[in-house]
Design a protein around this motif. Structure first.
Motif, short mmCIF file in Angstrom:
data_model
loop_
_atom_site.label_atom_id
_atom_site.label_comp_id
_atom_site.label_asym_id
_atom_site.label_seq_id
_atom_site.Cartn_x
_atom_site.Cartn_y
_atom_site.Cartn_z
N MET A 1 0.85 -1.19 0.00
CA MET A 1 0.00 0.00 0.00
C MET A 1 0.88 1.23 0.00
O MET A 1 1.79 1.34 0.80
CB MET A 1 -0.93 -0.01 1.22
N TYR A 2 0.60 2.18 -0.93
CA TYR A 2 1.50 3.30 -1.07
C TYR A 2 1.04 4.53 -0.30
O TYR A 2 1.62 5.59 -0.41
CB TYR A 2 1.71 3.64 -2.55
N GLN A 3 -0.01 4.41 0.51
CA GLN A 3 -0.42 5.51 1.38
C GLN A 3 0.25 5.35 2.73
O GLN A 3 0.36 4.25 3.26
CB GLN A 3 -1.94 5.51 1.55
N ASN A 4 0.71 6.43 3.30
CA ASN A 4 1.33 6.36 4.62
C ASN A 4 0.25 6.39 5.68
O ASN A 4 -0.11 7.42 6.22
CB ASN A 4 2.29 7.54 4.80
N SER A 5 -0.31 5.19 5.95
CA SER A 5 -1.44 5.10 6.86
C SER A 5 -1.06 5.45 8.29
O SER A 5 -1.92 5.70 9.14
CB SER A 5 -2.04 3.68 6.81
N TYR A 299 -4.57 -0.36 -1.98
CA TYR A 299 -3.43 -1.12 -1.49
C TYR A 299 -2.45 -1.38 -2.64
O TYR A 299 -1.25 -1.46 -2.44
CB TYR A 299 -3.88 -2.46 -0.91
N GLN A 300 -3.02 -1.57 -3.85
CA GLN A 300 -2.21 -1.84 -5.03
C GLN A 300 -2.27 -0.61 -5.94
O GLN A 300 -3.33 -0.28 -6.48
CB GLN A 300 -2.75 -3.07 -5.78
N LYS A 301 -1.15 0.05 -6.14
CA LYS A 301 -1.12 1.28 -6.93
C LYS A 301 -1.63 1.05 -8.35
O LYS A 301 -2.26 1.93 -8.96
CB LYS A 301 0.30 1.86 -6.97
N GLU A 302 -1.36 -0.14 -8.90
CA GLU A 302 -1.78 -0.40 -10.28
C GLU A 302 -3.30 -0.37 -10.44
O GLU A 302 -3.81 -0.08 -11.53
CB GLU A 302 -1.23 -1.74 -10.77
N CYS A 303 -4.04 -0.65 -9.36
CA CYS A 303 -5.50 -0.59 -9.43
C CYS A 303 -5.96 0.85 -9.63
O CYS A 303 -6.86 1.13 -10.42
CB CYS A 303 -6.11 -1.16 -8.16
N ASP A 304 -5.34 1.77 -8.90
CA ASP A 304 -5.64 3.19 -9.05
C ASP A 304 -5.37 3.63 -10.49
O ASP A 304 -6.14 4.38 -11.10
CB ASP A 304 -4.79 4.00 -8.06
N GLU A 305 -4.27 3.15 -11.05
CA GLU A 305 -3.89 3.51 -12.41
C GLU A 305 -4.83 2.88 -13.44
O GLU A 305 -5.24 3.54 -14.41
CB GLU A 305 -2.45 3.07 -12.67
N ASN A 306 -5.19 1.62 -13.24
CA ASN A 306 -6.06 0.94 -14.20
C ASN A 306 -7.47 1.53 -14.23
O ASN A 306 -8.05 1.73 -15.30
CB ASN A 306 -6.13 -0.56 -13.88
N PHE A 307 -8.01 1.82 -13.06
CA PHE A 307 -9.33 2.46 -13.03
C PHE A 307 -9.25 3.89 -13.59
O PHE A 307 -10.19 4.38 -14.20
CB PHE A 307 -9.89 2.48 -11.61
N GLY A 308 -8.11 4.52 -13.37
CA GLY A 308 -7.92 5.85 -13.93
C GLY A 308 -7.98 5.84 -15.45
O GLY A 308 -8.53 6.76 -16.07
#
Length: 322
Positions: A1-5, A299-308
């Motif tokens: 996950m690339y967010q600093n939770s 959690y997976q950066k690629e999901c953000d990119e794919n939906f984008g």
């Protein structure tokens, strides 16, 4: 996950926010500071606030010139796609005629009472059957009432009096909330046969078509989980802000739910259509234009990119350039 939770400043802000909203002493002490903070926000350009908030929550800079991820595009829309219809349908009271026109009133949760005066929130004005009290202009949840004889109505009036004073726009920079006339609404409480609160089916629609379905489990519990599904009810291996939840059976009337969601989403570039399913009946929840204000990491950066990649905002970008 690339967010600093574990970001300490975010945790402190949440702690202060909880005190402000739940404690009488905290509210009285913090209210003047909150108003000063709000005044300060009004002096800062929306673009600057949005970019700063994005970096703080997401951990990388927001590219408004060439947004690529879904969260980036949500924030682009938040800043540049502001239409009067957004204010109407974001209003949980005024959206009702819109829903009736688009899909019919059979999908509306029964409205039991509404008022702009918190003093009207008293047992003699409310039914004996279970209901939920909430405001029309923010995302503060609501007061679930199963037995009105067990409610501290003095405290309830105080709670909603405070909520009516808030303007959700200044803390989220979500423009659609800015000019909503605050109101209190009372709706029938939807429950399963065992009395539990039903799952929230969130249909994320891009340019009027379903992109994916989000299901939140245990929304009022200590541990919230979430699943994402495609339109055929296949689990999408992406976690948007929360871990996977339990396995959920495909609804028998999923196609009808998708049809309702797409009809309600037809006029918008991106919108989340929230629906409930109780005893095979579909009920409309709300329309949300900026899920988590575009500040919730996958959690997976690629999901953000794919939906984008799936969300096309080029027509709006061209309109802005003209």
């Amino acid at each position: 996950m690339y967010q600093n939770s574990g970001n300490l400043s975010l945790r402190i802000r949440k702690f202060i926010s909880d005190i402000y909203r739940t404690s009488d002493l905290g509210y009285s002490f913090l209210r003047p500071f909150y108003k000063l903070y709000e005044i300060g926000l009004r002096l800062i350009p929306d673009k600057l606030i949005i970019k700063n908030s994005f970096k703080k929550h997401m951990g990388y800079k927001l590219d408004l010139d060439n947004p690529k991820t879904l969260n980036e595009k949500i924030n682009w829309l938040k800043l540049y796609n502001r239409k009067s219809i957004h204010t109407v349908v974001a209003d949980k009271f005024k959206v009702r005629p819109y829903v009736k026109e688009k899909v019919g009133d059979k999908y509306l949760i029964p409205l039991l009472y509404h008022t702009s005066n918190p003093n009207d929130i008293s047992p003699e004005n409310l039914p004996d059957s279970p209901f939920i009290i909430k405001t029309n202009h923010d995302s503060s949840g609501g007061l679930i009432v199963r037995d009105k004889d067990k409610v501290d109505w003095k405290q309830a009036k105080k709670r909603f009096r405070r909520l009516l004073r808030e303007n959700h726009y200044y803390t989220t920079i979500e423009w659609q909330y800015k000019n909503i006339e605050p109101r209190i609404i009372v709706e029938k409480l939807l429950t399963y046969e065992d009395g539990s609160i039903p799952e929230d089916y969130k249909f994320h629609c891009f340019n009027g078509k379903l992109a994916f379905i989000m299901i939140d489990f245990d929304r009022f519990g200590a541990i919230r989980t979430r699943n994402l599904y495609d339109r055929n009810w296949n689990l999408i291996e992406c976690n948007w802000g929360r871990p996977y939840g339990k396995e959920l059976k495909k609804p028998d009337n999923l196609e009808e739910m998708i049809e309702v969601a797409e009809k309600l989403a037809k006029d918008f570039t991106y919108v989340r259509v929230d629906l409930y399913l109780v005893k095979n009946s579909i009920y409309f929840g709300e329309l949300t234009f900026y899920h988590a204000s575009g500040l919730q990491a996958f959690y997976q950066k690629e999901c953000d990119e794919n939906f984008g990649k799936m969300l096309d905002i080029s027509h709006l970008q061209k309109e802005r350039i003209k």
